[in-house]
Design a protein around this motif. Sequence first.
Motif, PDB file in Angstrom:
ATOM      1  N   GLU A 138    -102.224-106.764 -59.627  1.00  0.00           N
ATOM      2  CA  GLU A 138    -103.639-106.454 -59.017  1.00  0.00           C
ATOM      3  C   GLU A 138    -103.539-107.204 -57.952  1.00  0.00           C
ATOM      4  OE1 GLU A 138    -106.332-107.451 -62.322  1.00  0.00           O
ATOM      5  OE2 GLU A 138    -105.523-105.678 -63.495  1.00  0.00           O
ATOM      6  N   ARG A 166    -104.088-100.382 -53.882  1.00  0.00           N
ATOM      7  CA  ARG A 166    -104.892-100.851 -54.739  1.00  0.00           C
ATOM      8  C   ARG A 166    -104.428-100.352 -56.243  1.00  0.00           C
ATOM      9  NH1 ARG A 166    -109.292 -99.326 -53.390  1.00  0.00           N
ATOM     10  NH2 ARG A 166    -109.898 -97.859 -54.650  1.00  0.00           N
ATOM     11  N   GLY A 209    -103.874-100.428 -60.480  1.00  0.00           N
ATOM     12  CA  GLY A 209    -104.164-100.790 -61.986  1.00  0.00           C
ATOM     13  C   GLY A 209    -102.923-100.319 -62.777  1.00  0.00           C
TER      14      GLY A 209
END
Lengths: 282, 268
Positions: free
Chosen positions: A177, B75, B77
């Motif tokens: 993350e 990004r 996850g």
Amino acid sequence: MTIITATITTMEVTAMVEGFLLHAILAGCGIAMLAGPLGCVVVWRRMAYFGDTLSHAALMGVALGILAGIDATVGVVATGVAVALLLLALQGQKRLAADTLLGILSHAALSVGLIAISFLDTVRVDLMSYLFGDILAVSDRDLAWIYGGGVVILAALAAIWRPLIALTVHEDTAIAEGVASMRTRLTFMVLIAFTVALAMKLVGVLLITALLIIPAAAARGFARSPEAMAVGAVVAGLIAVGAGLAASVTWDTPSGPSIVAAAAALFALTLAVRGAFSRSTA
Amino acid sequence: MHDAPRAAQPLVALEDVCLVRDGTHILDRVSLDVRAGEIVTLVGQNGAGKSSLVKVALGLLKADAGTVARKPGLRVGYQPQKLTMDSALPLTVRRFLTLTHSAPAARINAVLTDVGMVEMSGADIHILSGGELQRVMLARAMLREPELLVLDEPTQNVDIAGAVDIYKVIVNLRDRTGCGVLLISHDLNVVMAQTNRVYCLNGHICCSGLPADVSRHPEFLRLFGPAAAGMLTIYPHTHDHVHGPGVHDHGHDHHHGHDHDHGGHRHG
């Protein structure tokens, strides 16, 4: 005449006692406020042995600092950072577990420190005060270090708090993350090294880890968030410092061990309270 | 033209990646990529290197050879295979979701609702069962609407009905946000129906392509047996492809592990 002289002397002694006691209380409270949040992270990250290693290395730092003619605190911080970096480098090899490496570093540093101090026969070094702390040794200068350094340490800890907690919960997800792992862990290690240097005068190198982990452990049962546990650890540390110093003055016991014994008693008490609480709600 | 139109730039691309531990090739010249909007599934037996492969793709492990290219600022996850947490650290479910980044309460509730855990948002994370923790981990991975969703066996400890729901949630997220999904799964029957491409891994990539094609591949049959192949074909693939005779157009040598294909997409 003799009676009056004796009275004055007693007053002077009282003033002196109050002076150093005030120093000790201020120093102890400063260290407790530092040790609370840092100690929580040490507990969460299972770094108690790392704290021990840095503390033992601190003795070596004192000796090296005196030998090099620099401030002992600077010597301790420099040694602590060097040991932390050495540990990170050694962890690159996978054959030996971290606790083995820490055991080697910890006791090697302690031994080298003791040997180095034995060579310092021209400078009087009170070994016992470094090992177990000395309430009388806390000077204005130390207080300035504790509060000045303490503000810097807590500010730095606040800055890395979120990534540090995320890494502690699960390193891989935190990195995925976007958390910068190495930078955060290294910063935290340096903060521990600084804290050890500041706490050394008060509780001595052998007991610093106790001051980090016992208040944090005492606070665990009452906290539902990391921050609540950090605040709880500060409160537990303040109580331990107050009770320990009171005991030290009352019974003339060594200050560092008294504070740690008080913290341990407080931890036992929290266990008992939590035990009674969970039985009553069960 | 077997695949649906694909995004031009891969979110992550591995080329000839090797991972060596103690002299053993855990990954041997593995090449794969994931693009926006597609679900790529890794199948393979225990120890085939699936988890290592996704860790290399995420940059958590450094490849010993080959290249890994991620879209800059990607990004991500990530739901790891398992999560062991020290109970010394007090943490609620809600806090667990927002460990690295804050999120609006409405978004947190939405994602917890998706995985059926919204009632537990204030609960202590240490009291959750294995299946509940699995759902919460998925919620965290989806929270920031990642461009790349990486899931390492997301339905472990979850019952079959729950697993079907979880795959629906994953597909919905993909459909809504157009994210790419890299998935490791043992649920061959469920997963294959939603997967765009399958990579069958056994240290090297044995075969890859559309689920229906992979299920007929001799390497796949050798690893998983004919029963598994049956599972794949029961469920029709959601995309209506024309499966012409030249489905295995990769031209690779099945008997030689190092000369494997680089995915049908190069030709598709």
